[in-house]
Design a protein around this motif. Structure first.
Motif, PDB file in Angstrom:
ATOM      1  N   ASN A  53     -11.598 -38.665  52.259  1.00 54.54           N
ATOM      2  CA  ASN A  53     -11.476 -37.286  51.763  1.00 54.54           C
ATOM      3  C   ASN A  53     -10.568 -37.198  50.527  1.00 54.54           C
ATOM      4  O   ASN A  53     -10.058 -38.222  50.049  1.00 54.54           O
ATOM      5  N   GLU A  54     -10.370 -35.987  50.028  1.00 57.34           N
ATOM      6  CA  GLU A  54      -9.617 -35.803  48.783  1.00 57.34           C
ATOM      7  C   GLU A  54      -8.149 -36.206  48.932  1.00 57.34           C
ATOM      8  O   GLU A  54      -7.458 -36.416  47.932  1.00 57.34           O
ATOM      9  N   ASP A  55      -7.672 -36.318  50.174  1.00 54.18           N
ATOM     10  CA  ASP A  55      -6.304 -36.793  50.410  1.00 54.18           C
ATOM     11  C   ASP A  55      -6.257 -38.307  50.623  1.00 54.18           C
ATOM     12  O   ASP A  55      -5.241 -38.839  51.099  1.00 54.18           O
ATOM     13  N   SER A  56      -7.355 -38.967  50.329  1.00 56.32           N
ATOM     14  CA  SER A  56      -7.480 -40.432  50.485  1.00 56.32           C
ATOM     15  C   SER A  56      -7.410 -40.896  51.931  1.00 56.32           C
ATOM     16  O   SER A  56      -7.063 -42.051  52.205  1.00 56.32           O
ATOM     17  N   LEU A  57      -7.716 -40.005  52.860  1.00 57.06           N
ATOM     18  CA  LEU A  57      -7.714 -40.378  54.278  1.00 57.06           C
ATOM     19  C   LEU A  57      -9.129 -40.725  54.728  1.00 57.06           C
ATOM     20  O   LEU A  57     -10.084 -40.012  54.383  1.00 57.06           O
TER      21      LEU A  57
END
Lengths: 294, 124
Positions: free
Chosen positions: A72-76
Motif C-alpha cells: 500500500n501507499e505506506d509501503s506495508l
C-alpha cells in the motif's frame, strides 16, 4: 462481467500509490506471515509456517516471479496472490488481503495482475478453487470471467482400528515399487484438481502404492503420500467399487495410527461414497472455477 | 487450579483466553504451533488442552490424534477451538475424540465456565 484483459482495478490501484511486486523478493517466512494475516478472518483459515509455504511453492509449481504481493501507499504489505504454472495451464491460489488494509479493490487488482502474468506465460487456462460460502471471492472471480467447473470435497479420517474384513484380508495386495509409481500414476483415469495432479504428487514425494488383481479379473491400485503424521494425496484406479474399498481397508489397516486428509474429491465421484463407508468425514467444500484465456 | 495448555497460532486469541483463564486462577501454557503444543502436552500432562484446528505446521486434528495415542493422555479433556461452522466443528471434534468444541469468537463471559465444565466432566 469485466474483461480480464483490461486490468482496470490494477491500474487504479497503482495510480493510487500502491504497488504489486513479485513474491520472489520475499522470504518464505515473510510470505507465510502476509498470507496468514490475510486469511485470519476466513471461513477456513489454514495458516502456514515458512516450511509449509516453501513446500507449497515446490509441490504445486508456484512461480514466485509470476505471483505478487500488494504494497500500500505506506509501503506495508497488504495482500498476496500466487500463480502456479504447468505446460500451458495456470492456477491461482493463496489469494488474500489483510482485513484492515482492504481498500482500492485490492483483491481484484491482485487477480488482474495474476491473470496478466498467466497470459505472459502463455497459459491457455487459469483454474482456482474457492471455499463454498466465500461469496465475495466467488463474485469477484465470476466478475473476472471465471466459470464454475465442479464442487470438490475436503475430507478426513481420524486414526482408528478397522473392523476386520475376512473377504478383504484374503486378497493380498502387492506393493508398487517406488520406481513404478510414476508409470502407474500415468494410467489414472480421473480428472484431478491442481494439487492432486501427478506432478503435484511426484513433487511432494514419499509416495507409496498397492495393487490388487484377482483370478476373476477384478483389479485396482492406490497411490498415496505418507508423511510422518499424515496420509494424504490418495489416487485410486479400480475395476469395481469393492476393490477400492479393499485398497482403502488395506492402507488404513497398515497405518492404523495415522490421520488422513484428502483434498478435492469430486462431490459426484462414486469414490466419495466409498470413502464414507471407510469412515471419512466431509470437512468443507470448494468450488473449482476456470477462466479460458484462449 | 488446573493446568491448561492452549495451542493457538493467533496471538490475539491466545492472549485473550490465557488472560481469562489466569484471572480465574488457572495455570496456562501457550504454544503457537502444533509441534510445540505436542511437546508441551507430552511434558506437562495438563488437565485440559484447548487446541485450534488450523495450525501453521501440523493440523490440529493430527495433533489431537497424536495426543490420544499416548496411553497416559488418552482421556485428558481436549477441546477443539475453531472458526469452523458449528456442525462441522462438532462432527470433527467427536470423530477425533475431543470432549467438546468452543467456536470463535468466544463469549468472554461464558468462556471460563465452559472450560471448567469440561475439566469437571467425567470421562465418557
Amino acid at each position: 462481467m469485466s474483461n480480464p484483459r483490461q486490468p482496470t482495478a490494477r491500474l487504479k490501484f497503482i495510480d493510487a500509490g500502491n504497488q504489486l511486486v513479485p513474491t520472489s523478493g520475499y522470504t518464505y517466512a515473510e510470505l507465510a506471515e502476509i498470507y496468514n494475516q490475510a486469511r485470519v478472518d476466513y471461513i477456513v483459515p489454514m495458516p502456514m509456517n515458512s516450511k509449509r509455504m516453501q513446500e507449497y511453492v515446490v509441490h504445486y509449481d508456484i512461480s514466485l516471479n509470476g505471483s505478487v504481493v500488494a504494497i500500500n501507499e505506506d509501503s506495508l504489505p497488504c495482500g498476496v496472490g500466487m500463480l502456479g504454472l504447468r505446460e500451458g495451464r495456470s492456477w491461482i491460489t493463496r489469494l488474500g488481503v489483510i482485513p484492515d488494509r482492504r481498500k482500492h479493490h485490492m483483491g481484484q487488482a491482485i487477480m488482474e495482475s495474476l491473470i496478466e502474468s498467466a497470459q505472459n506465460h502463455r497459459a491457455k487456462t487459469i483454474q482456482l478453487e474457492v471455499i463454498v460460502g466465500n461469496d465475495p471471492a466467488r463474485n469477484l472471480f465470476e466478475k473476472l470471467g471465471f466459470i464454475t467447473a465442479r464442487e470438490l470435497l475436503v475430507i478426513r479420517r481420524p486414526p482408528n482400528t478397522l473392523t476386520p474384513n475376512l473377504a478383504y484380508d484374503s486378497i493380498a495386495p502387492i506393493p508398487i515399487a517406488h520406481g513404478d509409481i510414476r508409470t502407474v500414476l500415468a494410467s489414472r483415469t480421473d480428472t484431478p484438481s491442481w494439487i492432486e495432479e501427478n506432478q503435484s504428487l511426484l513433487n511432494a514425494g514419499n509416495l507409496h502404492g498397492l495393487r490388487v488383481a484377482t483370478d476373476d479379473g477384478a483389479w485396482g491400485w492406490i497411490v498415496f503420500q505418507r508423511s510422518p503424521f499424515q496420509l494424504t494425496h490418495f489416487v485410486l484406479n479400480y475395476s469395481d467399487d469393492w476393490v477400492a474399498r479393499a485398497l482403502l481397508y488395506y492402507v488404513h489397516k497398515e497405518y492404523p495410527l495415522q490421520d488422513t486428509k484428502i483434498e478435492n474429491v469430486d462431490v459426484h465421484d462414486s469414490l466419495w461414497q466409498i470413502y464414507q463407508q471407510i469412515g471419512y468425514l466431509e470437512i468443507f467444500r470448494r468450488t473449482e472455477m476456470i477462466l479460458d484465456l484462449k | 487450579m488446573s493446568l491448561i495448555v492452549v495451542i493457538e497460532d493467533n496471538i490475539d486469541n491466545s492472549r485473550m483466553v490465557a488472560k481469562l483463564l489466569r484471572v480465574a486462577d488457572h495455570k496456562v501454557l501457550v504454544a503457537e504451533d502444533g509441534e510445540t503444543g505436542l511437546t508441551t502436552v507430552f511434558e506437562h500432562h495438563p488437565d485440559l488442552v484447548l487446541i485450534d484446528l488450523g495450525l501453521p505446521d501440523i493440523d490440529g486434528q493430527t495433533i489431537i490424534a497424536l495426543i490420544r495415542q499416548q496411553p497416559e493422555l488418552a482421556n485428558i479433556p481436549i477441546i477443539a477451538f475453531t472458526a469452523f461452522p458449528p456442525d462441522t466443528a462438532q462432527a470433527m471434534a467427536t470423530a477425533y475424540g475431543c470432549h467438546g468444541v468452543i467456536t470463535k469468537p468466544i463469549d468472554t463471559r461464558a468462556f471460563v465456565g465452559q472450560i471448567e465444565g469440561f475439566i469437571a466432566k467425567p470421562i465418557s
